[in-house]
Motif scaffolding. Structure first.
Motif, short mmCIF file in Angstrom:
data_model
loop_
_atom_site.label_atom_id
_atom_site.label_comp_id
_atom_site.label_asym_id
_atom_site.label_seq_id
_atom_site.Cartn_x
_atom_site.Cartn_y
_atom_site.Cartn_z
N GLY A 58 -35.22 15.70 42.41
CA GLY A 58 -33.85 15.85 41.88
C GLY A 58 -33.93 16.55 40.37
O GLY A 58 -34.04 17.80 40.33
N ARG A 59 -33.95 15.56 39.45
CA ARG A 59 -33.90 16.02 38.03
C ARG A 59 -35.34 16.82 37.69
O ARG A 59 -35.35 17.31 36.25
N THR A 60 -36.02 16.74 38.29
CA THR A 60 -37.51 17.70 38.00
C THR A 60 -36.98 19.17 37.75
O THR A 60 -37.65 19.65 37.00
N PHE A 61 -36.00 19.55 38.42
CA PHE A 61 -35.48 20.73 37.95
C PHE A 61 -35.33 20.88 36.54
O PHE A 61 -35.73 22.13 36.13
N CYS A 62 -34.63 19.85 35.94
CA CYS A 62 -34.37 20.21 34.57
C CYS A 62 -35.74 20.11 33.68
O CYS A 62 -35.81 21.28 32.81
N SER A 63 -36.67 19.35 33.71
CA SER A 63 -37.81 19.25 32.91
C SER A 63 -38.93 20.36 33.44
O SER A 63 -39.77 20.80 32.64
N VAL B 256 -38.07 23.19 35.33
CA VAL B 256 -37.69 24.66 35.48
C VAL B 256 -36.65 25.10 34.70
O VAL B 256 -36.51 26.46 34.00
N CYS B 257 -35.84 24.38 34.12
CA CYS B 257 -34.64 24.88 33.34
C CYS B 257 -35.03 25.39 31.80
O CYS B 257 -35.72 24.69 31.14
N PRO B 258 -34.76 26.69 31.46
CA PRO B 258 -35.34 26.86 30.24
C PRO B 258 -34.46 26.55 29.12
O PRO B 258 -35.17 26.35 28.13
N TYR B 259 -33.50 25.77 29.30
CA TYR B 259 -32.64 25.20 28.20
C TYR B 259 -33.60 23.76 27.74
O TYR B 259 -33.71 23.56 26.71
N HIS B 260 -34.14 23.22 28.73
CA HIS B 260 -34.86 22.02 28.60
C HIS B 260 -36.12 22.49 27.50
O HIS B 260 -36.26 21.64 26.70
N PRO C 85 -25.92 26.74 29.44
CA PRO C 85 -27.14 27.07 28.56
C PRO C 85 -28.31 27.59 29.55
O PRO C 85 -29.11 28.63 29.48
N THR C 86 -28.30 26.92 30.64
CA THR C 86 -29.38 27.27 31.80
C THR C 86 -29.20 28.83 32.28
O THR C 86 -29.84 29.40 32.22
N GLY C 87 -27.83 28.87 32.81
CA GLY C 87 -27.60 30.34 33.22
C GLY C 87 -27.75 31.21 32.25
O GLY C 87 -28.21 32.53 32.51
N TRP D 103 -26.72 18.19 24.59
CA TRP D 103 -26.19 18.58 25.70
C TRP D 103 -26.73 18.01 27.12
O TRP D 103 -26.00 17.83 27.97
N CYS D 104 -28.23 17.50 27.00
CA CYS D 104 -28.69 17.35 28.32
C CYS D 104 -28.19 15.94 28.59
O CYS D 104 -27.96 15.35 29.62
N ARG D 105 -28.06 15.02 27.48
CA ARG D 105 -27.82 13.63 27.52
C ARG D 105 -26.40 13.39 27.72
O ARG D 105 -26.01 12.66 28.42
S1 SF4 Z 1 -29.45 21.79 30.16
FE1 SF4 Z 1 -30.59 20.09 30.16
S2 SF4 Z 1 -29.58 18.68 31.96
FE2 SF4 Z 1 -28.89 20.90 32.20
S3 SF4 Z 1 -29.96 21.32 33.70
FE3 SF4 Z 1 -30.97 21.96 31.77
S4 SF4 Z 1 -32.32 20.26 31.25
FE4 SF4 Z 1 -30.94 19.58 32.96
#
Ligand code: SF4
Ligand code: SF4
Length: 325
Positions: free
Chosen positions: A137-142, A144-148, A201-203, A235-237
């Protein structure tokens, strides 16, 4: 799974939607025995001092994660730049060696905006759903997500300024994220536009890395400035609907962090580095309900707590398989 852990499982889902963790009402006899043993135990205090004196700073999981995140995002850029067609598109919608991949939150927004189920989206969404259910699931966040990635750096600056007492972390109500999720869904439904996509911010970062920078990056910069000077990882929280969507996906994921009570000194090093410290409430002295407790679905499986723990009390596990190194 014991009855206590089953109850905790549902409690953790509520915590993901914004409820604050509370002290457990019931603790298993085995966990109670360990809690009792730890109370004022002098040997344990000596052991704790020894472990802290010899603890080596580790960044094993962080490094693995950063390499994965950079490679995944580079692959998008290189596929486009060199026209090698391995990973085409951006994080919101892409094609990996011919397989369609559609971000779950984007697919949901598009369908809400169009007010019907779009069959073409279902295949790509299904592939992504299976992938992230399996991976956490949230493995995507940490991972893959460039904003992370950029937000982690902004967080380091925030923590540095906080140590110098130049900024303080303004915490907010975590239920805000659920409210934002509903607002963006309603906005898509009401306007017929995927409003969230224009401010995600991810997109924005994903597209900037592939097609080049644009003015939208100023919005990402504003978010980072807010996080540095006002509210840590805000943002993420407290806002991102993607994080919540993937959190739900991760509820039944076999990849998880597991906490073992017996070796823990309850000093909270893990909670200090965690993006979502509410999932680590079990490490607080006297709170663990079992000798082994799986961490809840809001966990991003970033591994920072695994690196930070001086006693190895937190580890990655694949349910039904084994502990990951
Ligand atoms: S911006 Fe933060 S919460 Fe949103 S997808 Fe990326 S890492 Fe996850
Ligand atoms: S519990 Fe550990 S792995 Fe999960 S988000 Fe927090 S620091 Fe990362």
């Amino acid at each position: 799974m014991s009855a206590l852990l089953k109850r905790r499982f549902f409690e953790q889902i509520k915590i993901m939607f914004g409820r604050e963790p509370s002290k457990p009402k019931e603790i298993s006899p085995a966990a109670q025995e360990i809690h009792f043993y730890k109370k004022g135990n002098r040997d344990l205090i000596a052991e704790k001092r020894h472990a802290r004196a010899h603890a080596q700073p580790k960044n094993t999981w962080r490094n693995r994660r950063w390499i994965t995140l950079i490679c995944a995002n580079l692959l998008f850029s290189l596929s486009f730049g060199l026209d090698i067609q391995i990973l085409e598109g951006a994080l919101t919608a892409s094609r990996f060696v011919g397989f369609h991949l559609i971000d779950l939150n984007s697919a949901l927004q598009v369908m809400l905006a169009h007010k019907h189920i779009i069959n073409n989206l279902l295949i790509g969404t299904g592939t992504v759903l299976v992938l992230w259910v399996l991976l956490g699931g949230r493995t995507f966040c940490s991972w893959v997500c460039p904003y992370h990635f950029v937000a982690e750096w902004a967080e380091k600056i925030h923590l540095f300024l906080a140590r110098k007492k130049l900024v303080t972390d303004q915490t907010m109500d975590r239920r805000l994220r659920t409210v934002f999720w509903a607002i963006f869904a309603l906005l898509a439904l009401a306007t017929g536009y995927t409003v969230y996509e224009s401010i995600s911010p991810t997109g924005i970062l994903s597209r900037a890395l592939i097609y080049g920078p644009g003015l939208a990056l100023l919005w990402v910069l504003a978010l980072l400035v807010f996080e540095v000077f006002f509210s840590r990882r805000a943002w993420c929280r407290y806002a991102c609907p993607i994080g919540l969507t993937y959190g739900v996906v991760g509820i039944i994921s076999p990849v998880r962090i597991v906490y073992k009570l017996d070796g823990c000194f309850h000093e909270g090093d893990c909670r200090k580095v965690c993006l979502v410290p509410h999932v680590l409430d079990t490490v607080i002295k006297g709170r663990a309900i079992e000798t082994e407790v799986p961490i809840g679905p809001d966990c991003t499986r970033c591994g920072l707590c695994v690196d930070a723990c001086p006693t190895g009390s937190l580890s990655f596990e694949v349910k039904g398989l084994s502990k990951l190194a």
